[in-house]
Structure formats: C-alpha cells, structure tokens
Design an enzyme around this catalytic site. Sequence first.
Site, PDB file in Angstrom:
ATOM      1  N   ASP A 148     -15.021 -32.948  24.750  1.00 58.44           N
ATOM      2  CA  ASP A 148     -16.249 -32.418  25.340  1.00 58.44           C
ATOM      3  C   ASP A 148     -17.447 -32.817  24.473  1.00 58.44           C
ATOM      4  N   CYS A 155      -9.239 -38.427  47.615  1.00 61.51           N
ATOM      5  CA  CYS A 155      -9.123 -37.154  48.335  1.00 61.51           C
ATOM      6  C   CYS A 155      -8.737 -37.336  49.798  1.00 61.51           C
ATOM      7  N   CYS A 170      -9.608 -34.807  53.027  1.00 60.11           N
ATOM      8  CA  CYS A 170      -9.939 -33.452  52.564  1.00 60.11           C
ATOM      9  C   CYS A 170     -11.399 -33.390  52.135  1.00 60.11           C
ATOM     10  N   CYS A 226     -13.668 -28.591  49.094  1.00 61.20           N
ATOM     11  CA  CYS A 226     -14.535 -28.058  48.035  1.00 61.20           C
ATOM     12  C   CYS A 226     -15.991 -27.939  48.495  1.00 61.20           C
ATOM     13  N   CYS A 275     -18.321 -24.168  48.099  1.00 60.26           N
ATOM     14  CA  CYS A 275     -19.332 -23.888  47.070  1.00 60.26           C
ATOM     15  C   CYS A 275     -20.296 -22.807  47.569  1.00 60.26           C
ATOM     16  N   CYS A 327     -25.941 -25.220  40.902  1.00 62.19           N
ATOM     17  CA  CYS A 327     -24.549 -25.002  40.475  1.00 62.19           C
ATOM     18  C   CYS A 327     -24.480 -23.784  39.550  1.00 62.19           C
ATOM     19  N   CYS A 369     -17.767 -21.137  36.939  1.00 60.52           N
ATOM     20  CA  CYS A 369     -17.511 -20.933  38.363  1.00 60.52           C
ATOM     21  C   CYS A 369     -16.322 -21.806  38.741  1.00 60.52           C
ATOM     22  N   CYS A 386     -15.075 -24.365  43.598  1.00 57.07           N
ATOM     23  CA  CYS A 386     -14.693 -25.675  44.152  1.00 57.07           C
ATOM     24  C   CYS A 386     -13.320 -26.116  43.633  1.00 57.07           C
ATOM     25  N   CYS A 420      -9.207 -26.462  46.027  1.00 56.16           N
ATOM     26  CA  CYS A 420      -8.694 -27.840  45.977  1.00 56.16           C
ATOM     27  C   CYS A 420      -7.170 -27.876  46.194  1.00 56.16           C
TER      28      CYS A 420
HETATM   29  C1  B12 Z   1     -22.595 -31.846  32.056  1.00 57.86           C
HETATM   30  C2  B12 Z   1     -21.246 -31.211  32.333  1.00 57.86           C
HETATM   31  C3  B12 Z   1     -21.205 -30.204  33.285  1.00 57.86           C
HETATM   32  C4  B12 Z   1     -22.410 -29.872  34.155  1.00 57.86           C
HETATM   33  C5  B12 Z   1     -22.537 -30.943  35.262  1.00 57.86           C
HETATM   34  C6  B12 Z   1     -21.218 -31.294  35.940  1.00 57.86           C
HETATM   35  C7  B12 Z   1     -21.230 -32.647  36.627  1.00 57.86           C
HETATM   36  N1  B12 Z   1     -20.635 -32.713  37.786  1.00 57.86           N
HETATM   37  O1  B12 Z   1     -21.764 -33.601  36.098  1.00 57.86           O
HETATM   38  C8  B12 Z   1     -22.059 -28.432  34.635  1.00 57.86           C
HETATM   39  C9  B12 Z   1     -22.650 -27.443  33.641  1.00 57.86           C
HETATM   40  C10 B12 Z   1     -22.514 -28.085  36.034  1.00 57.86           C
HETATM   41  C11 B12 Z   1     -20.537 -28.454  34.477  1.00 57.86           C
HETATM   42  C12 B12 Z   1     -19.712 -27.621  35.185  1.00 57.86           C
HETATM   43  C13 B12 Z   1     -18.330 -27.633  35.081  1.00 57.86           C
HETATM   44  N2  B12 Z   1     -17.612 -28.326  34.166  1.00 57.86           N
HETATM   45 CO1  B12 Z   1     -18.394 -29.613  32.946  1.00 57.86          CO
HETATM   46  N3  B12 Z   1     -18.949 -31.026  31.809  1.00 57.86           N
HETATM   47  C14 B12 Z   1     -20.077 -31.620  31.675  1.00 57.86           C
HETATM   48  C15 B12 Z   1     -19.967 -32.765  30.660  1.00 57.86           C
HETATM   49  C16 B12 Z   1     -20.541 -32.280  29.303  1.00 57.86           C
HETATM   50  C17 B12 Z   1     -20.636 -34.067  31.087  1.00 57.86           C
HETATM   51  C18 B12 Z   1     -20.367 -34.457  32.551  1.00 57.86           C
HETATM   52  C19 B12 Z   1     -21.143 -35.680  32.939  1.00 57.86           C
HETATM   53  O2  B12 Z   1     -21.522 -36.501  32.120  1.00 57.86           O
HETATM   54  N4  B12 Z   1     -21.435 -35.836  34.189  1.00 57.86           N
HETATM   55  C20 B12 Z   1     -22.140 -37.021  34.600  1.00 57.86           C
HETATM   56  C21 B12 Z   1     -22.186 -37.164  36.065  1.00 57.86           C
HETATM   57  C22 B12 Z   1     -22.927 -38.453  36.404  1.00 57.86           C
HETATM   58  O3  B12 Z   1     -20.843 -37.245  36.480  1.00 57.86           O
HETATM   59  P1  B12 Z   1     -20.362 -36.807  37.904  1.00 57.86           P
HETATM   60  O4  B12 Z   1     -21.257 -35.806  38.503  1.00 57.86           O
HETATM   61  O5  B12 Z   1     -18.952 -36.434  37.704  1.00 57.86           O
HETATM   62  O6  B12 Z   1     -20.571 -38.189  38.700  1.00 57.86           O
HETATM   63  C23 B12 Z   1     -19.488 -39.014  39.062  1.00 57.86           C
HETATM   64  C24 B12 Z   1     -18.936 -38.641  40.410  1.00 57.86           C
HETATM   65  O7  B12 Z   1     -20.023 -38.150  41.179  1.00 57.86           O
HETATM   66  C25 B12 Z   1     -18.435 -39.975  40.915  1.00 57.86           C
HETATM   67  N5  B12 Z   1     -18.842 -40.209  42.278  1.00 57.86           N
HETATM   68  C26 B12 Z   1     -20.014 -40.681  42.713  1.00 57.86           C
HETATM   69  N6  B12 Z   1     -20.020 -40.793  44.034  1.00 57.86           N
HETATM   70  C27 B12 Z   1     -18.812 -40.403  44.470  1.00 57.86           C
HETATM   71  C28 B12 Z   1     -18.296 -40.346  45.759  1.00 57.86           C
HETATM   72  C29 B12 Z   1     -16.982 -39.870  45.944  1.00 57.86           C
HETATM   73  C30 B12 Z   1     -16.425 -39.815  47.302  1.00 57.86           C
HETATM   74  C31 B12 Z   1     -16.212 -39.451  44.824  1.00 57.86           C
HETATM   75  C32 B12 Z   1     -14.853 -38.931  44.994  1.00 57.86           C
HETATM   76  C33 B12 Z   1     -16.773 -39.509  43.499  1.00 57.86           C
HETATM   77  C34 B12 Z   1     -18.059 -40.006  43.364  1.00 57.86           C
HETATM   78  O8  B12 Z   1     -19.035 -41.000  40.123  1.00 57.86           O
HETATM   79  C35 B12 Z   1     -19.998 -40.419  39.268  1.00 57.86           C
HETATM   80  C36 B12 Z   1     -20.076 -41.226  37.979  1.00 57.86           C
HETATM   81  O9  B12 Z   1     -20.564 -42.484  38.268  1.00 57.86           O
HETATM   82  C37 B12 Z   1     -18.406 -32.974  30.595  1.00 57.86           C
HETATM   83  C38 B12 Z   1     -17.859 -33.344  29.201  1.00 57.86           C
HETATM   84  C39 B12 Z   1     -18.093 -34.800  28.892  1.00 57.86           C
HETATM   85  N7  B12 Z   1     -18.534 -35.084  27.693  1.00 57.86           N
HETATM   86  O10 B12 Z   1     -17.878 -35.664  29.730  1.00 57.86           O
HETATM   87  C40 B12 Z   1     -17.851 -31.599  31.066  1.00 57.86           C
HETATM   88  C41 B12 Z   1     -16.667 -31.621  32.033  1.00 57.86           C
HETATM   89  C42 B12 Z   1     -16.977 -32.619  33.119  1.00 57.86           C
HETATM   90  N8  B12 Z   1     -16.684 -30.276  32.599  1.00 57.86           N
HETATM   91  C43 B12 Z   1     -15.523 -29.779  32.836  1.00 57.86           C
HETATM   92  C44 B12 Z   1     -15.293 -28.534  33.465  1.00 57.86           C
HETATM   93  C45 B12 Z   1     -13.899 -27.939  33.317  1.00 57.86           C
HETATM   94  C46 B12 Z   1     -16.309 -27.905  34.187  1.00 57.86           C
HETATM   95  C47 B12 Z   1     -16.172 -26.700  35.137  1.00 57.86           C
HETATM   96  C48 B12 Z   1     -14.912 -26.693  35.976  1.00 57.86           C
HETATM   97  C49 B12 Z   1     -16.246 -25.392  34.301  1.00 57.86           C
HETATM   98  C50 B12 Z   1     -16.264 -24.127  35.153  1.00 57.86           C
HETATM   99  N9  B12 Z   1     -15.137 -23.635  35.638  1.00 57.86           N
HETATM  100  O11 B12 Z   1     -17.308 -23.566  35.335  1.00 57.86           O
HETATM  101  C51 B12 Z   1     -17.447 -26.855  35.998  1.00 57.86           C
HETATM  102  C52 B12 Z   1     -17.188 -27.704  37.264  1.00 57.86           C
HETATM  103  C53 B12 Z   1     -18.401 -27.961  38.111  1.00 57.86           C
HETATM  104  C54 B12 Z   1     -18.286 -29.289  38.850  1.00 57.86           C
HETATM  105  N10 B12 Z   1     -18.012 -29.269  40.142  1.00 57.86           N
HETATM  106  O12 B12 Z   1     -18.460 -30.351  38.218  1.00 57.86           O
HETATM  107  C55 B12 Z   1     -14.419 -30.756  32.442  1.00 57.86           C
HETATM  108  C56 B12 Z   1     -13.903 -31.432  33.725  1.00 57.86           C
HETATM  109  C57 B12 Z   1     -12.415 -31.665  33.775  1.00 57.86           C
HETATM  110  C58 B12 Z   1     -12.017 -32.227  35.120  1.00 57.86           C
HETATM  111  N11 B12 Z   1     -10.807 -31.944  35.506  1.00 57.86           N
HETATM  112  O13 B12 Z   1     -12.771 -32.912  35.773  1.00 57.86           O
HETATM  113  C59 B12 Z   1     -15.216 -31.739  31.471  1.00 57.86           C
HETATM  114  C60 B12 Z   1     -14.715 -33.169  31.485  1.00 57.86           C
HETATM  115  C61 B12 Z   1     -15.082 -31.135  30.074  1.00 57.86           C
HETATM  116  C62 B12 Z   1     -13.756 -31.502  29.407  1.00 57.86           C
HETATM  117  N12 B12 Z   1     -13.813 -32.222  28.296  1.00 57.86           N
HETATM  118  O14 B12 Z   1     -12.706 -31.180  29.884  1.00 57.86           O
HETATM  119  N13 B12 Z   1     -20.146 -29.415  33.600  1.00 57.86           N
HETATM  120  S1  SF4 Z   2     -10.958 -29.944  47.555  1.00 58.07           S
HETATM  121 FE1  SF4 Z   2     -10.038 -31.305  45.989  1.00 58.07          FE
HETATM  122  S2  SF4 Z   2      -8.828 -32.796  47.176  1.00 58.07           S
HETATM  123 FE2  SF4 Z   2     -10.205 -31.793  48.619  1.00 58.07          FE
HETATM  124  S3  SF4 Z   2     -12.032 -33.101  48.649  1.00 58.07           S
HETATM  125 FE3  SF4 Z   2     -12.445 -31.562  47.106  1.00 58.07          FE
HETATM  126  S4  SF4 Z   2     -11.778 -32.511  45.202  1.00 58.07           S
HETATM  127 FE4  SF4 Z   2     -10.857 -33.701  46.846  1.00 58.07          FE
HETATM  128  S1  SF4 Z   3     -18.872 -24.861  40.074  1.00 57.04           S
HETATM  129 FE1  SF4 Z   3     -18.424 -25.838  42.034  1.00 57.04          FE
HETATM  130  S2  SF4 Z   3     -18.358 -24.143  43.537  1.00 57.04           S
HETATM  131 FE2  SF4 Z   3     -19.318 -23.334  41.678  1.00 57.04          FE
HETATM  132  S3  SF4 Z   3     -21.510 -23.553  42.112  1.00 57.04           S
HETATM  133 FE3  SF4 Z   3     -20.869 -25.399  40.926  1.00 57.04          FE
HETATM  134  S4  SF4 Z   3     -20.340 -26.920  42.498  1.00 57.04           S
HETATM  135 FE4  SF4 Z   3     -20.443 -24.917  43.515  1.00 57.04          FE
END
Ligand code: B12
Ligand code: SF4
Ligand code: SF4
Length: 371
Positions: free
Chosen positions: A127, A181, A184, A187, A191, A207, A233, A236, A240
């Site tokens: 992280d 996915c 499906c 998620c 939200c 979020c 939270c 989502c 899944c």
């Molecule tokens: C900033 C951050 C957050 C932020 C932003 C999350 C986000 N989505 O970016 C906030 C505070 C909201 C957050 C929340 C959570 N987080 Co967080 N977070 C991080 C952190 C520090 C950086 C993430 C990052 O750089 N995101 C950058 C953006 C650009 O990435 P992205 O949104 O995923 O974008 C990609 C996708 O969108 C994909 N994409 C684009 N278009 C499309 C289209 C399709 C169809 C698909 C499938 C994909 C896709 O490509 C993009 C990249 O090019 C990492 C740790 C780390 N150093 O990496 C942990 C991390 C991502 N978090 C984690 C966790 C556990 C959570 C939470 C579940 C915690 C909770 N229960 O509250 C939530 C989940 C919320 C969510 N839905 O993401 C884990 C995720 C593990 C996993 N299995 O994925 C990480 C990896 C920490 C860890 N080391 O384990 N987090």
């Molecule tokens: S609920 Fe899980 S399997 Fe279904 S679209 Fe979302 S991330 Fe993919």
């Molecule tokens: S963690 Fe997932 S369900 Fe909760 S507010 Fe963020 S995107 Fe929505």
Amino acid sequence: MLWERLSVTGLESGLSGIGVCDVDPFDDVRLTLEDRKASGLAGGLTFTYNDPVRSTDITRSFPWARRLVVAAHPYVPDSGSPSPPKHGTGRVARFATADHYVPLRNALGRLATLLTDEGYRAETLVDDNRLVDRAAAVRAGVAWWGKSTMVLAPGVGPWILLGSVVTDAELPETEPMVRDCGTCDACIPACPTGALISPGVLDARRCLAHLLQAAGSIPIELREAVGDRVYGCDECLDACPPGQRLIQETGEGGGRIDLLEALELSDAALLERFDHFYIPRRRPGYLRRNLLVALGNSGGGEAEVTMAGGLLANPDPIVRSHAAWALGRLGGQAARNHLDGATRSEQDAEVVREIESALAQCEGSPAEAGH
Ligand code: B12
Ligand code: SF4
Ligand code: SF4
C-alpha cells in the site's frame, strides 16, 4: 529454482496468489491518474495521485529494479463480517477490522529474505505510494480488473490485499489472466452513492470509502448514505459474485463499534484504539466526525442526543459541524435546545451554517410535528 521456492514460500505463508512482472512503466495508469485529477474525479485523493509519474514507474524509486514479485493476501474470512445493524453501533469495512496488512507484510518479508539470501536486492512495498498495486497484480497474473475498479482473483474475488517485493533478480515473468467480469455489472447499482459512474471508473467525490478517510467535511447530501459506516465501505465488494462463497463462509464478528463508547474516548485513547486507520494528519476530529454521522443515522435516543449536544462544545469545528448535523437528524425538542444554545456562542461561520440547517431539519422532523 528460485521462483519455485518463492512461490512455495508465498503459498505456505498464507498468500492466495503470487506472480512476477517486469518493471516497465504503467503508462495507461499514469494517463488515467492524470485524467482523473484533471476532470475532478480524483476528488482530492493523495496517495498515488500525488506524483503519477513516480507511482507508475517503480524504477524512479528503485533504479536497480528488474522485477516485481506481486502477492495477494486473502483477509476474509479472518476479518469476520459485521453483525447486522444494531442500534447505537457503527460498522467498519472488513479490510480494517484489524490490521490485516500484517500477515501480508510478514509473507513479503519472507520472500525478500529468500532473495537477499541469494545475493539479490529486495524491498517490500505494501500500500505504498510508489506503486500502483492493482496494475502490478494484473500484469503479474495474480488478478483481473473488475468493473468496481477492484482486482479480483479466483476463489476469493475482490477480498484480497496486495503487496510486492521489488528486486533486481531477473525472475521468469508469469502470464496475465485471461478473465474479465463478462456480462456481470452487479457492483454498479450496488453502490449507495452512484460513485461507480461507469465500468472501471470511480468518482472519488462520491465514494464513501474515500470520504470517511478524507480531510474536511463529509458532503451534507451524502451523510444519510453513510448510514452506520464509520470506516471503509464494502458495498461494491459484497455484491461481487466471485467473492460470494467466501462471504457466505465468513462468520460475524469484529466489524461493530459502540458509537457512544467511542465518542467518550480521549484524543489519545481514540487514536490508539484505531491506530491502523488512515486518519488525515492523525486528527481525532475526523474520526469523531464519522462517528457523529453514524450516530445521527442511528435513529437516536436520549443518550445519543446528549452526546451530540455535548460535542457542540468540542474545540474542533469539524466535530461541532457534524454534531449539529447529528442533532438535526436525530430531531426532537432536546436536540433543538442544544442547537439553540449553541447559536448564542458559536463563532465559526461554517458551524453556524450547519447549526441553522440542523435547526431547519428539526422543524421538519416527526418528533417536532404539532409543537
Ligand atoms: C487511492 C486508493 C483508494 C481510493 C481510490 C480507489 C480507486 N478506485 O482508485 C479510495 C480511498 C476510494 C479507495 C477505496 C478502497 N480501497 Co483503496 N487504494 C488506493 C491506492 C492507495 C491507490 C489506488 C490507485 O492508484 N488508483 C488509481 C486509479 C487510476 O486506479 P483505478 O481506479 O483502479 O483505475 C483502473 C481501472 O479503472 C481500470 N479500468 C479502466 N477502465 C476500465 C474499464 C473496465 C471495464 C474495467 C474492468 C477496468 C477499467 O484501469 C484503470 C487503470 O488504468 C491503492 C494502493 C496502491 N498503492 O495501489 C489502494 C487499494 C487499491 N485499495 C484497496 C482496498 C481494499 C480498498 C477498499 C476495498 C477499502 C474499503 N473496503 O473501503 C475500497 C474500494 C473502493 C473501490 N471500489 O475502489 C486495495 C485493493 C485490493 C483489490 N482487491 O483490488 C489496494 C490495492 C490496497 C492494497 N495494497 O491492497 N482506495
Ligand atoms: S460485481 Fe464483481 S464480477 Fe460483477 S462486474 Fe462488478 S467487479 Fe465484476
Ligand atoms: S466503496 Fe464501492 S460501493 Fe462503497 S461508495 Fe465506494 S464505490 Fe460505492
């Protein structure tokens, strides 16, 4: 071979997946980070967003890096599941019911030792703002991108935490998974705030996981949606399908906080009890803010109103604003009396606005009808 020994040690240490990828920059993620900052979707997020060039190119931090050994730690069922909503309690997302990163750090430490014993360089990253963990997990074939932006792995779905060892050992790379996915999209409607605006795109401004760990006020229009959440939270993730079996096998426990008990703690005791939470600048007011929103949403009672009323005198204006909101939401004559009292002494313009809005909400609350 070294890779086989790493893999066996990782799995013996409780990892659910381990893989290896190269250290080429994650250019697609850098562009996404920059786009989301520019469009506002990043909502003031720091972490990897602070320096997208550095966080998407590991060689900027470790010029000697040749490979990333990426690991997934399954933290469910150890985390437990929060018991059903109970009056006066708040909920903590499963990843934070304890410091579930500890076993991941330990496993990565063992992998790093194996590498250094062989004469290679190795540093563990968990992280860490210098690496985009999910992109590394996808490239190393440990997981695939989900539409929730989570990465998912076979058998565990999204319920994994990620970490890596950066090394100069030229290990063989593992193949990315060929999975997605499919049809499906469970998620997205799950939200509570509509933060998943399209597949794979998160609006951090909506979020709850972000808002509960961000600095500043929780936007007033989203406070009801916070419900009983105090930290994180899981909505989502709960929706899944690939993670369903694990959730069904997970017993209740660990994810509930007694709100009144937590609000009574001193600054030091509060920070100590939740020392594994990310709290901006370790300012206890941000945690009290969250507890107060959950208290306001709890349906209330005399003790809750008295607690929120008392916090209208807290030195931190963030706490006073959210105490006012909680009173407005709890409603009733006693809540109104506390708010009226505070209007006479409050000096902070933002808190005054919150008190006025809470008083207006009290007027409209069922407890006030007929007064
Ligand atoms: C900033 C951050 C957050 C932020 C932003 C999350 C986000 N989505 O970016 C906030 C505070 C909201 C957050 C929340 C959570 N987080 Co967080 N977070 C991080 C952190 C520090 C950086 C993430 C990052 O750089 N995101 C950058 C953006 C650009 O990435 P992205 O949104 O995923 O974008 C990609 C996708 O969108 C994909 N994409 C684009 N278009 C499309 C289209 C399709 C169809 C698909 C499938 C994909 C896709 O490509 C993009 C990249 O090019 C990492 C740790 C780390 N150093 O990496 C942990 C991390 C991502 N978090 C984690 C966790 C556990 C959570 C939470 C579940 C915690 C909770 N229960 O509250 C939530 C989940 C919320 C969510 N839905 O993401 C884990 C995720 C593990 C996993 N299995 O994925 C990480 C990896 C920490 C860890 N080391 O384990 N987090
Ligand atoms: S609920 Fe899980 S399997 Fe279904 S679209 Fe979302 S991330 Fe993919
Ligand atoms: S963690 Fe997932 S369900 Fe909760 S507010 Fe963020 S995107 Fe929505």
